[in-house]
Design a protein around this motif. Structure first.
Motif, mmCIF file in Angstrom:
data_model
loop_
_atom_site.group_PDB
_atom_site.id
_atom_site.type_symbol
_atom_site.label_atom_id
_atom_site.label_comp_id
_atom_site.label_asym_id
_atom_site.label_seq_id
_atom_site.Cartn_x
_atom_site.Cartn_y
_atom_site.Cartn_z
ATOM 1 N N ILE A 168 -4.271 34.639 -2.552
ATOM 2 C CA ILE A 168 -3.170 35.285 -3.320
ATOM 3 C C ILE A 168 -3.701 36.638 -4.134
ATOM 4 C CG2 ILE A 168 -1.836 33.417 -3.751
ATOM 5 C CD1 ILE A 168 -3.070 33.380 -6.659
ATOM 6 N N PHE A 169 -2.795 37.613 -4.213
ATOM 7 C CA PHE A 169 -3.129 38.966 -4.553
ATOM 8 C C PHE A 169 -2.059 39.476 -5.161
ATOM 9 C CE2 PHE A 169 -2.843 38.498 0.171
ATOM 10 C CZ PHE A 169 -1.789 39.469 0.157
ATOM 11 N N PRO A 170 -2.349 40.748 -5.931
ATOM 12 C CA PRO A 170 -1.094 41.617 -6.413
ATOM 13 C C PRO A 170 -0.267 42.068 -5.184
ATOM 14 C CG PRO A 170 -3.129 42.068 -7.633
ATOM 15 C CD PRO A 170 -3.592 41.210 -6.458
ATOM 16 N N LEU A 175 -4.838 43.779 1.117
ATOM 17 C CA LEU A 175 -4.989 42.387 1.785
ATOM 18 C C LEU A 175 -3.513 42.047 2.517
ATOM 19 C CD1 LEU A 175 -7.022 40.158 -0.332
ATOM 20 C CD2 LEU A 175 -7.670 41.315 1.861
ATOM 21 N N SER A 176 -2.299 42.534 2.012
ATOM 22 C CA SER A 176 -1.199 42.301 2.533
ATOM 23 C C SER A 176 -1.014 43.047 4.057
ATOM 24 C CB SER A 176 -0.090 42.789 1.653
ATOM 25 O OG SER A 176 -0.203 44.378 1.582
ATOM 26 N N GLN A 230 -3.852 35.171 -13.589
ATOM 27 C CA GLN A 230 -4.733 36.320 -13.763
ATOM 28 C C GLN A 230 -4.666 37.188 -12.469
ATOM 29 O OE1 GLN A 230 -7.183 37.164 -15.643
ATOM 30 N NE2 GLN A 230 -7.310 35.191 -17.037
ATOM 31 N N VAL A 231 -4.155 36.648 -11.196
ATOM 32 C CA VAL A 231 -4.014 37.768 -10.381
ATOM 33 C C VAL A 231 -2.673 38.583 -10.562
ATOM 34 C CG1 VAL A 231 -3.076 37.761 -7.820
ATOM 35 C CG2 VAL A 231 -4.907 36.187 -8.513
ATOM 36 N N ALA A 232 -1.777 37.978 -11.172
ATOM 37 C CA ALA A 232 -0.606 39.004 -11.579
ATOM 38 C C ALA A 232 -0.946 39.929 -12.434
ATOM 39 C CB ALA A 232 0.598 37.872 -12.082
ATOM 40 N N GLN A 233 -1.824 39.823 -13.222
ATOM 41 C CA GLN A 233 -2.383 40.861 -14.220
ATOM 42 C C GLN A 233 -3.219 42.060 -13.629
ATOM 43 O OE1 GLN A 233 -1.692 41.242 -17.339
ATOM 44 N NE2 GLN A 233 -0.285 39.513 -17.050
ATOM 45 N N GLY A 234 -3.426 41.946 -12.042
ATOM 46 C CA GLY A 234 -4.233 42.633 -11.252
ATOM 47 C C GLY A 234 -5.676 42.581 -11.663
ATOM 48 N N THR A 235 -6.205 41.560 -12.226
ATOM 49 C CA THR A 235 -7.580 41.158 -12.454
ATOM 50 C C THR A 235 -8.199 41.096 -11.338
ATOM 51 O OG1 THR A 235 -6.899 40.093 -14.498
ATOM 52 C CG2 THR A 235 -8.910 40.029 -13.758
ATOM 53 N N ASP A 253 1.495 38.410 -4.149
ATOM 54 C CA ASP A 253 1.709 37.951 -2.755
ATOM 55 C C ASP A 253 0.803 37.380 -2.204
ATOM 56 O OD1 ASP A 253 3.145 38.235 -0.198
ATOM 57 O OD2 ASP A 253 2.866 40.276 0.028
ATOM 58 N N TRP A 254 1.030 36.750 -0.870
ATOM 59 C CA TRP A 254 -0.215 35.832 -0.419
ATOM 60 C C TRP A 254 -0.293 35.867 1.161
ATOM 61 C CZ3 TRP A 254 1.007 31.509 3.175
ATOM 62 C CH2 TRP A 254 2.264 31.369 3.411
ATOM 63 N N ARG A 255 -1.273 35.318 1.726
ATOM 64 C CA ARG A 255 -1.563 35.269 2.968
ATOM 65 C C ARG A 255 -2.230 33.988 3.350
ATOM 66 N NH1 ARG A 255 1.429 38.658 3.055
ATOM 67 N NH2 ARG A 255 1.733 40.556 4.071
#
Length: 296
Positions: A168-170, A175-176, A230-235, A253-255
């Motif tokens: 998962i990532f912002p 990575l999207s 934490q990911v949602a905060q862009g960390t 978002d995720w892959r």
């Protein structure tokens, strides 16, 4: 040995202090001392010796403690059963689940269960896997759910299915652009992940080694849903079980992650807990909640 003496003995064994035991039990220190002395007189045993201001259990106390602790827990389970009986036909059902299962699957199962059983009171706990197993083992809950292996002494474990780990990532992150994420893709990223002693951390260590990579943990998390926040905060980015996405903020978002890491959805039951129609019904609703998710 009565229930109050058991409670005092158990608390002193855990704290090593009459003063601390009195605070936890919300009674005076003289009251705890009196109960302890009366217990020792009844048993004809010295249970503690004071050394440098601290109480140290005698060998006899060490031998008594495991059984005393078990009996105390059984009394707690008996009190919970009495609560169910007082509730009449409604009853009480208690569930413990770890991390994203408690946040994503259990609420869906409770909603459908309550629609069919509106008078049943539900008590739900979010706990680490090991504590979930212990709650089931000690009859403090009727069933448990976790994604990690547990000590199955006096427990039965069933699989309700499997869920994959994902990256998962912002939203809008580089990575999207990928169809899936591998360990080398994360080399330059701030990585939010689990300690290697954690079951999930160990799995990830092995996955990274398949690509001759060493997993680096920049920010350590203990639960998937905490990593998602934490990911949602862009960390940074994280690898979590896919259930975490059900509760993740919209800007995450995720892959798929490769190599594939599949986690069993473990249902934990006590072999010594009496049969309950409410428990069996909840298991059916949990199974349907998992199946509905896995269809998507």
């Amino acid at each position: 040995m009565n229930a109050r003496q058991l409670e005092v003995f158990r608390t002193i064994m855990q704290t090593g202090s009459v003063t601390d035991a009195a605070k936890l039990l919300n009674v005076s220190q003289p009251t705890v001392s009196k109960i302890l002395h009366h217990m020792e007189d009844q048993l004809g045993l010295r249970l503690f010796r004071r050394i440098r201001g601290r109480l140290h259990p005698t060998p006899q106390a060490e031998m008594l403690f495991p059984d005393a602790d078990r009996v105390f827990r059984d009394l707690g389970a008996l009190r919970l059963l009495a609560e169910e009986l007082r509730a009449g036909s409604g009853g009480v059902l208690r569930i413990a689940a770890s991390s994203s299962l408690a946040a994503a699957i259990v609420p869906r199962a409770i909603a459908s269960f309550r629609a069919a059983n509106p008078r049943v009171k539900i008590v739900s706990h979010l706990l680490p896997g090991a504590e979930t197993a212990e709650m089931v083992r000690s009859h403090q809950v009727d069933l448990g759910l976790c994604l990690s292996p547990q000590d199955l002494h006096t427990l039965t474990m069933r699989s309700l299915g499997q869920v994959e780990m994902i990256c998962i990532f912002p939203r809008g992150h580089r990575l999207s652009a990928l169809t899936h994420v591998t360990p080398p893709d994360l080399a330059d990223e701030t990585f939010i992940s689990f300690n290697s002693l954690n079951h999930f951390g160990g799995l990830l260590d092995e996955a990274f080694l398949q690509y001759d990579e060493t997993r680096r943990v920049d920010i350590q998390a203990t639960m998937s849903i905490v990593a998602a926040v934490q990911v949602a905060q862009g960390t940074g980015v994280a690898i979590v079980d896919r259930f975490a996405m059900l509760m993740a903020p919209e800007n995450v978002d995720w892959r798929p992650f490769r190599p594939v890491l599949s986690l069993p959805i473990n249902l934990l039951l006590s072999e010594t807990l009496p049969w309950s129609r409410f428990r069996n019904s909840m298991i059916e609703h949990l199974q349907k909640a998992v199946e509905k998710y896995l269809e998507n």
